[in-house]
Scaffold this motif. Sequence first.
Motif, mmCIF file in Angstrom:
data_model
loop_
_atom_site.group_PDB
_atom_site.id
_atom_site.type_symbol
_atom_site.label_atom_id
_atom_site.label_comp_id
_atom_site.label_asym_id
_atom_site.label_seq_id
_atom_site.Cartn_x
_atom_site.Cartn_y
_atom_site.Cartn_z
ATOM 1 N N ALA A 195 0.823 -1.216 0.000
ATOM 2 C CA ALA A 195 0.000 0.000 0.000
ATOM 3 C C ALA A 195 0.851 1.257 0.000
ATOM 4 O O ALA A 195 0.426 2.308 -0.485
ATOM 5 N N ASP A 196 2.076 1.172 0.559
ATOM 6 C CA ASP A 196 2.940 2.345 0.594
ATOM 7 C C ASP A 196 3.304 2.825 -0.802
ATOM 8 O O ASP A 196 3.635 4.000 -0.996
ATOM 9 N N ALA A 202 -2.348 8.980 -1.864
ATOM 10 C CA ALA A 202 -3.606 8.706 -1.196
ATOM 11 C C ALA A 202 -3.391 8.646 0.316
ATOM 12 O O ALA A 202 -3.593 7.607 0.931
ATOM 13 N N PRO A 203 -2.968 9.736 0.935
ATOM 14 C CA PRO A 203 -2.676 9.695 2.373
ATOM 15 C C PRO A 203 -3.913 9.321 3.176
ATOM 16 O O PRO A 203 -5.004 9.811 2.943
ATOM 17 N N ILE A 216 -8.903 -8.096 7.005
ATOM 18 C CA ILE A 216 -10.085 -8.398 6.204
ATOM 19 C C ILE A 216 -10.882 -7.108 6.050
ATOM 20 O O ILE A 216 -11.193 -6.443 7.051
ATOM 21 N N GLY A 217 -11.212 -6.755 4.828
ATOM 22 C CA GLY A 217 -11.927 -5.513 4.589
ATOM 23 C C GLY A 217 -13.293 -5.730 3.976
ATOM 24 O O GLY A 217 -13.489 -6.605 3.125
ATOM 25 N N TYR A 297 -6.062 1.518 -0.599
ATOM 26 C CA TYR A 297 -6.937 0.789 0.329
ATOM 27 C C TYR A 297 -6.934 -0.698 0.025
ATOM 28 O O TYR A 297 -6.717 -1.530 0.919
ATOM 29 N N LEU A 298 -7.157 -1.067 -1.223
ATOM 30 C CA LEU A 298 -7.214 -2.490 -1.577
ATOM 31 C C LEU A 298 -5.867 -3.172 -1.346
ATOM 32 O O LEU A 298 -5.816 -4.320 -0.884
#
Length: 397
Positions: A195-196, A202-203, A216-217, A297-298
């Motif tokens: 994600a970094d 996208a802070p 888990i999202g 996010y993903l």
Amino acid sequence: MALTRIVEHSGEPPETLTSRELVRVASVPSSHVYIRHLTPDAATGYPVVRLADPDPDDTRRSAVSRWWPPAMLDPRWVHEHASEFDLFHLQFGFDARTPDELRALTAALREEGKPFVYTVHDLRNPHHADRREHDAQLDVLIPAADALVTLTPGAAAEIERRWKRTAHVLPHPHVVDLPTMRAVQAARRAGRRPADEVAVAAPGAAAAAVAGEFRIGVHVKSLRASMNPLPVVAALVDAVAAIPGARLQVDGHSDVLLDTGKRFDPALAGFLRAAERRGELELRVHDFFTDAELWAYLASLDVSVLPYRFGTHSGWLEACHDLGTAVIAPDCGYYADQGPVFSYHHDERGLDAGSLVAAVRAAAFAAPASPASIDERVRQRDEVAAAHLELYRGLLG
């Protein structure tokens, strides 16, 4: 002028192409990411030109990123612009059109001698709680089309069963842009937090990394009609509690989860706030993600759960595959036909909570998801583009 034709499945060498051989497509829409990726990644010489989306307020102008409601669905537009396109290809955007209006559109295309292609993305509209309106629209479009395309064998079988029509099955191309895919996948190979790689743009969109954590999202978005998140989240709370290191993150838009929102759902918001206070989940309330925020996010998740009770296909699922995020998907629709998923039983009759718990356990103890191969995605995109070109040329004779 001369153009270079892409190498197609025959393996024949490139050949020159005159401008008279260009295929001009009135694509509804043309600026959506799915349609943009129907053109090869190396698009030089690809002989398909898609008309820009007209501005809905002034059809003389291009809408660029604003394409809804699509002006091309108006029969008057078809008659006024018939000299500018060779073929009409409908993807989506006809939600607000009545069956009679769609019938008038297909009649205008016949009058102008324009072949009509329809890609059946949705056999059930995810925004409609009642399926009858969308069924009536499909009863006009599918019989009227000169050619049909869909994304999965399961959807093609349903089209054959319901309308006795054969659809070309062409897979969904990648959703995430290739540079982002490369950056995220390189980070995974190097053992860095993926994600970094996109979080700079996208802070705050990605969760903080915790060693040994399995995240888990569930994203309830703006709670479209196809979603039934409350029993799904309740079952996930139980599943996560039994898995060491598992964390449940629930995201949702402000319009649904804040009491000032136009679509505020007090039952869902109340359940999530109470579960957050008990430490059972992390709740994140925000407005719509930008693309960069969505990819961050993903990429921060180990698995994304789709809380749908009906539907057909999913671009969200494709983005997860692009980024190496596992997917838990319901067995309604044709999500499992799109790619590897952990399935659970969920439809309009209800949720089998046990099957969801089992899917979470299977995902948690399986090997980490492998992202889609970039080379394979590029090859797939080129083949899908070549198949569309072949289809268009066949209809144009």
